[in-house]
Enzyme design. Structure first.
Site, mmCIF file in Angstrom:
data_model
loop_
_atom_site.group_PDB
_atom_site.id
_atom_site.type_symbol
_atom_site.label_atom_id
_atom_site.label_comp_id
_atom_site.label_asym_id
_atom_site.label_seq_id
_atom_site.Cartn_x
_atom_site.Cartn_y
_atom_site.Cartn_z
ATOM 1 C CD GLU A 185 -19.118 -0.631 -11.905
ATOM 2 O OE1 GLU A 185 -19.801 -0.775 -12.395
ATOM 3 O OE2 GLU A 185 -17.703 -0.396 -11.470
ATOM 4 C CE1 TYR B 262 -3.260 -2.409 -0.167
ATOM 5 C CE2 TYR B 262 -3.810 -2.029 1.815
ATOM 6 C CZ TYR B 262 -4.308 -3.250 1.292
ATOM 7 O OH TYR B 262 -4.857 -3.556 0.920
ATOM 8 C CG PHE C 182 -21.814 5.496 -2.354
ATOM 9 C CD1 PHE C 182 -22.635 5.830 -2.251
ATOM 10 C CD2 PHE C 182 -21.236 3.860 -1.777
ATOM 11 C CE1 PHE C 182 -23.440 6.266 -1.581
ATOM 12 C CE2 PHE C 182 -22.308 3.822 -0.853
ATOM 13 C CZ PHE C 182 -23.760 4.349 -0.839
ATOM 14 C CB SER D 275 -14.197 -3.516 -2.249
ATOM 15 O OG SER D 275 -15.104 -2.799 -3.259
ATOM 16 N N PRO D 276 -16.383 -3.959 0.687
ATOM 17 C CG PRO D 276 -16.434 -2.604 3.094
ATOM 18 C CD PRO D 276 -16.436 -3.571 1.587
ATOM 19 C CG LEU D 277 -19.447 1.087 1.044
ATOM 20 C CD1 LEU D 277 -19.077 1.631 1.484
ATOM 21 C CD2 LEU D 277 -20.964 -0.143 2.032
ATOM 22 N N GLY D 278 -18.863 -2.301 -2.819
ATOM 23 C CA GLY D 278 -19.375 -2.756 -3.441
ATOM 24 C C GLY D 278 -18.900 -1.327 -5.128
#
Length: 304
Positions: free
Chosen positions: A225, A63, A223, A217-220
């Site tokens: 696309e 990172y 927000f 990436s739990p919100l996919g």
């Protein structure tokens, strides 16, 4: 007898998860790959996470082009927080093409010597004597369980890592490693818009083998696309937000945390309010049919 069986089932499932906060703070965007927080800002954010109920922090050596761990470590040292108040997760294995490494191509290195060297480098950067959970970042077609087991056994024996796990591994790849060494956790992509791990055996493996399941990436893509899938989800979430008195973020997190694998979302935001909201999401209990309504909105069809 049923309640007794349920108690033992829940107790065994929680064995490898009670040491970590349900919401994990993902530090990938804290440094050069995102907000570029100063040492003081990182110290302040770590303290805020603890106040909100988040005491687990997720890292990887790559990172920030191999700079994030050191940035966090300096902030942690600045914070004055006792090491036993937090849990640290980090990963190794990806050889990234950047200024910090003389790599000609992105590749993976899971030789015993490299794993040990990488772990020790992470300890120095994070300003700690040990990490609570050490993960192989992504599977390599050339990895050999003997090499990995040799390194992990050495690191555990020396007290430099407490638990060993993987990230983005399939059940068969984990089974290969477990011919030599136990695997405590698997961190995978899982969200309402990326729910494949519910069907390919990955989350089943976590339940069956008492592995901690984590979601990056739990919100996919919700927000990120605008497409048919996210528009369908939005139309459903708009109604549910009022019903549950919750934000879209919270409902998306609640959806994955409803899964019986007891998934721990790795939340990458540095916004204090969103971190607080993420913790509150763990208190939301979605109705069974609402959970399936969201699944249907994502997939665009009824379940078979």
């Amino acid at each position: 007898m049923k309640y007794l069986r349920d108690f033992f089932l829940i107790s065994s499932l929680m064995k490898n998860t009670t040491n970590y906060s349900r919401i994990i703070a993902g530090a990938m965007t804290w440094g050069q790959w995102g907000k570029q927080l100063s040492k003081d800002e990182i110290a302040d954010l770590i303290n805020h996470c603890l106040e909100a109920g988040i005491f687990t922090f997720d890292h990887a050596d790559i990172y920030g082009g191999y700079t994030n761990e050191n940035d966090f470590g300096q902030g942690f040292a600045q914070s004055g927080i006792s090491r036993d108040k937090i849990r640290l997760i980090t990963k190794c294995g990806i050889q990234y093409v950047c200024e910090a490494r003389k790599n000609r191509i992105k590749h993976y290195d899971y030789s015993s010597d490299y794993i040990v060297w990488s772990a020790e480098q992470s300890l120095r950067n994070l300003h700690t004597d040990y990490v609570d959970l050490f993960l192989l970042h992504r599977p390599s077609p050339l990895m050999h369980p003997d090499e990995i087991a040799e390194a992990v056994s050495k690191l555990k024996k020396e007290g430099k890592i407490v638990e060993f796990g993987v990230s983005n591994f399939t059940p068969s790849q984990i089974a290969l490693l477990e011919t030599r060494i136990p695997v405590s956790a698997n961190q995978v992509e899982f969200s309402l818009t990326a729910e494949g791990v519910m069907y390919d055996g990955t989350l089943d493996d976590c339940i069956a083998n008492q592995r901690m399941a984590m979601s990056w990436s739990p919100l996919g893509s919700y927000f990120k696309e605008v497409n048919g899938q996210t528009e369908r989800i939005k139309s459903v979430l708009t109604v549910m937000q009022e019903k549950y008195d919750a934000t879209a973020d919270q409902l998306l997190l609640a959806w994955i945390m409803t899964h019986p694998a007891n998934v721990h979302p790795v939340v990458g935001t540095t916004t204090k309010k969103r971190l607080e909201d993420a913790v509150k999401a763990s208190e939301i209990q979605l109705d069974l049919e609402d959970w399936f309504i969201l699944l249907e909105s994502s997939q665009g069809h009824k379940v078979p």
